[in-house]
Design a protein around this motif. Sequence first.
Motif, mmCIF file in Angstrom:
data_model
loop_
_atom_site.group_PDB
_atom_site.id
_atom_site.type_symbol
_atom_site.label_atom_id
_atom_site.label_comp_id
_atom_site.label_asym_id
_atom_site.label_seq_id
_atom_site.Cartn_x
_atom_site.Cartn_y
_atom_site.Cartn_z
ATOM 1 N N SER A 311 0.333 -0.952 -0.079
ATOM 2 C CA SER A 311 0.058 0.096 0.215
ATOM 3 C C SER A 311 0.909 1.319 0.307
ATOM 4 O O SER A 311 2.621 1.029 0.729
ATOM 5 C CB SER A 311 -0.760 0.125 1.181
ATOM 6 N N SER A 312 0.400 2.633 -0.541
ATOM 7 C CA SER A 312 0.538 3.304 -0.170
ATOM 8 C C SER A 312 0.389 4.675 -0.442
ATOM 9 O O SER A 312 -0.759 4.812 -1.143
ATOM 10 C CB SER A 312 2.026 3.500 -1.835
ATOM 11 N N VAL A 313 0.595 5.608 -1.269
ATOM 12 C CA VAL A 313 -0.193 7.131 -0.697
ATOM 13 C C VAL A 313 1.107 7.950 -2.168
ATOM 14 O O VAL A 313 1.573 8.307 -1.820
ATOM 15 C CB VAL A 313 -0.647 8.092 0.593
ATOM 16 N N ILE A 314 0.411 8.282 -3.306
ATOM 17 C CA ILE A 314 0.694 8.688 -4.344
ATOM 18 C C ILE A 314 0.257 9.928 -5.023
ATOM 19 O O ILE A 314 -0.833 9.579 -5.082
ATOM 20 C CB ILE A 314 1.194 7.519 -5.611
ATOM 21 N N ARG A 315 1.178 11.345 -4.644
ATOM 22 C CA ARG A 315 0.708 12.898 -4.118
ATOM 23 C C ARG A 315 -1.206 12.482 -4.795
ATOM 24 O O ARG A 315 -2.019 12.887 -5.320
ATOM 25 C CB ARG A 315 0.029 12.622 -6.645
ATOM 26 N N GLY A 316 -1.380 12.365 -3.067
ATOM 27 C CA GLY A 316 -2.533 11.583 -2.577
ATOM 28 C C GLY A 316 -3.929 10.916 -2.884
ATOM 29 O O GLY A 316 -5.308 11.173 -2.789
ATOM 30 N N HIS A 317 -3.191 9.574 -3.353
ATOM 31 C CA HIS A 317 -4.364 8.927 -3.808
ATOM 32 C C HIS A 317 -3.667 7.543 -3.393
ATOM 33 O O HIS A 317 -2.404 7.445 -3.131
ATOM 34 C CB HIS A 317 -4.132 8.392 -5.318
ATOM 35 N N LEU A 318 -4.735 6.575 -2.401
ATOM 36 C CA LEU A 318 -4.064 5.793 -1.420
ATOM 37 C C LEU A 318 -3.973 4.329 -2.283
ATOM 38 O O LEU A 318 -5.370 4.334 -3.357
ATOM 39 C CB LEU A 318 -5.173 5.591 -0.161
ATOM 40 N N VAL A 319 -2.860 4.061 -2.979
ATOM 41 C CA VAL A 319 -3.312 2.822 -3.650
ATOM 42 C C VAL A 319 -2.804 1.290 -3.227
ATOM 43 O O VAL A 319 -1.870 1.568 -2.329
ATOM 44 C CB VAL A 319 -2.172 2.966 -4.522
ATOM 45 N N ILE A 320 -3.996 0.559 -2.295
ATOM 46 C CA ILE A 320 -3.852 -0.748 -2.264
ATOM 47 C C ILE A 320 -3.104 -1.980 -3.363
ATOM 48 O O ILE A 320 -4.152 -1.696 -4.388
ATOM 49 C CB ILE A 320 -5.037 -1.349 -1.330
ATOM 50 N N ARG A 321 -2.508 -2.902 -3.726
ATOM 51 C CA ARG A 321 -2.271 -4.043 -3.922
ATOM 52 C C ARG A 321 -2.339 -4.707 -3.330
ATOM 53 O O ARG A 321 -1.232 -5.339 -2.623
ATOM 54 C CB ARG A 321 -1.124 -3.994 -5.257
ATOM 55 N N ARG A 322 -2.728 -6.385 -3.845
ATOM 56 C CA ARG A 322 -2.740 -7.249 -3.397
ATOM 57 C C ARG A 322 -2.306 -8.411 -4.858
ATOM 58 O O ARG A 322 -3.862 -8.761 -4.956
ATOM 59 C CB ARG A 322 -4.288 -7.802 -3.032
ATOM 60 N N PRO A 323 -1.220 -9.064 -4.706
ATOM 61 C CA PRO A 323 -0.979 -10.451 -6.497
ATOM 62 C C PRO A 323 -2.084 -10.858 -5.480
ATOM 63 O O PRO A 323 -2.048 -11.581 -4.113
ATOM 64 C CB PRO A 323 0.290 -10.408 -5.702
ATOM 65 N N LEU A 324 -2.458 -11.826 -6.262
ATOM 66 C CA LEU A 324 -3.793 -13.237 -6.522
ATOM 67 C C LEU A 324 -2.355 -13.981 -6.536
ATOM 68 O O LEU A 324 -1.363 -14.175 -7.150
ATOM 69 C CB LEU A 324 -4.458 -13.299 -7.541
ATOM 70 N N LEU A 325 -3.084 -15.253 -5.885
ATOM 71 C CA LEU A 325 -2.350 -16.685 -6.028
ATOM 72 C C LEU A 325 -2.722 -17.537 -6.883
ATOM 73 O O LEU A 325 -1.830 -18.178 -7.621
ATOM 74 C CB LEU A 325 -2.443 -17.872 -4.274
ATOM 75 N N ALA A 326 -4.380 -17.673 -7.091
ATOM 76 C CA ALA A 326 -5.017 -18.523 -8.023
ATOM 77 C C ALA A 326 -4.872 -18.106 -9.692
ATOM 78 O O ALA A 326 -4.882 -19.042 -10.811
ATOM 79 C CB ALA A 326 -6.713 -18.502 -7.739
ATOM 80 N N ALA A 327 -4.539 -16.971 -10.214
ATOM 81 C CA ALA A 327 -4.216 -16.134 -11.028
ATOM 82 C C ALA A 327 -2.759 -14.973 -11.110
ATOM 83 O O ALA A 327 -3.127 -15.428 -10.252
ATOM 84 C CB ALA A 327 -5.656 -16.390 -12.203
ATOM 85 N N PRO A 328 -2.522 -14.935 -11.834
ATOM 86 C CA PRO A 328 -0.992 -15.184 -12.023
ATOM 87 C C PRO A 328 -1.782 -13.230 -12.409
ATOM 88 O O PRO A 328 -1.270 -11.732 -13.171
ATOM 89 C CB PRO A 328 -0.027 -14.491 -13.818
ATOM 90 N N TRP A 329 -2.606 -12.926 -11.226
ATOM 91 C CA TRP A 329 -3.165 -10.837 -11.693
ATOM 92 C C TRP A 329 -3.290 -10.151 -10.274
ATOM 93 O O TRP A 329 -2.647 -11.104 -9.042
ATOM 94 C CB TRP A 329 -4.872 -11.269 -12.128
ATOM 95 N N THR A 330 -3.528 -9.182 -10.253
ATOM 96 C CA THR A 330 -3.256 -8.108 -8.858
ATOM 97 C C THR A 330 -4.655 -7.787 -8.831
ATOM 98 O O THR A 330 -5.421 -7.506 -9.955
ATOM 99 C CB THR A 330 -2.779 -6.938 -8.951
ATOM 100 N N LEU A 331 -5.011 -7.927 -7.473
ATOM 101 C CA LEU A 331 -5.753 -6.576 -7.622
ATOM 102 C C LEU A 331 -5.501 -5.176 -6.463
ATOM 103 O O LEU A 331 -4.947 -5.458 -6.102
ATOM 104 C CB LEU A 331 -7.328 -7.362 -6.528
ATOM 105 N N VAL A 332 -6.198 -4.033 -6.864
ATOM 106 C CA VAL A 332 -6.354 -2.997 -6.785
ATOM 107 C C VAL A 332 -6.757 -1.643 -6.469
ATOM 108 O O VAL A 332 -8.212 -2.372 -7.154
ATOM 109 C CB VAL A 332 -5.172 -2.213 -8.266
ATOM 110 N N TYR A 333 -6.674 -1.612 -5.002
ATOM 111 C CA TYR A 333 -7.494 -0.616 -4.421
ATOM 112 C C TYR A 333 -7.309 1.048 -4.973
ATOM 113 O O TYR A 333 -6.205 1.451 -4.830
ATOM 114 C CB TYR A 333 -7.810 -0.989 -3.054
#
Length: 333
Positions: A311-333
Amino acid sequence: MAVAALNFFRSYNRTMALAFASVVLVLCGLFAWQLQQRLEEELVVIEGHVDRHVQLMEFVLRSAADQVDALRMAGAGGADDAHARRFEHLPEGALAPRASPDGRSFSMDHLQDLDSAGNLVGLGALSRPEPGFARELHRALGLTPFMRALVFNLPGAALTSFVSVRDFQLTSPWVSSLERPFSRSVYGELVWQMAMPQRNPNREKYWPPPYFAGNSVGLLAPVAAPVYDAQTWVGVVRIDTSLDYLNRVNNTFGYGQGHVFLVNENAQVLAHPQLYAKALEVESTPMLSQALPPEVMESGFLMQDGSGARSSVIRGHLVIRRPLLAAPWTLVY
């Protein structure tokens, strides 16, 4: 006397000003601390919602991947040669393909109960001296009950198929061979090439890029696996999940502020509440740059590997990332 009084009041005013400034600074510090605490508490709440949503998406994707494994194991069983030789003598009306009038192809277009099986469609003569051909037909037909069960086990599965090296395919649900004929061009597609022994020597499952399958189903995300008979590669099984279904699941995210989306390793966005507002009308996969503000995209935060910050705050945007295990994909908030 007047001078002393003047100095006293000056000193008093300075003392009061300093005291007031100190009180203001303390209050500002306390307010900042409370604000920081509130932000940290809210971050914990948001991350909790994100993590629960990750579990939901993992369940959906792992279910598809596990069913591909089940199909692969069922396909690896095959039939022995003695039983396979009985194929040409199956009674009329059984779940078996029939040759076309010109003898150049075969299919199961004759089925009366279209829910009883998928359609096995192929090129060439149905009766041929080619060693092992009948065995491969039995292998494919043995997958029929597993494919039928997917209607209940995987509501998001839009298409299931087994493609054989012997110029035929079994697809479910049933579609006429006129609408979905078999073509050798399938052997040039990425889904097939990613299964080839020289490219996938460890026989692993894989997630090719999504593709557009028509207006009725929209974009589909395949998960596939090679099928082997002992050490012989015989074909590929795959389950194609509807991105329309995946987006409906994604839209259940429970936190009202902000949104979540899915992105694959090729920076293709697979689920997003705005980009897929009308999912069945989306014909090409949106790219990550369309889902992020430019300043977040330029930071490269989402391009980090799984060992980086989550997770990180980038220029006022809170960004959360979670790599998935079942597929080579990432969930992003």
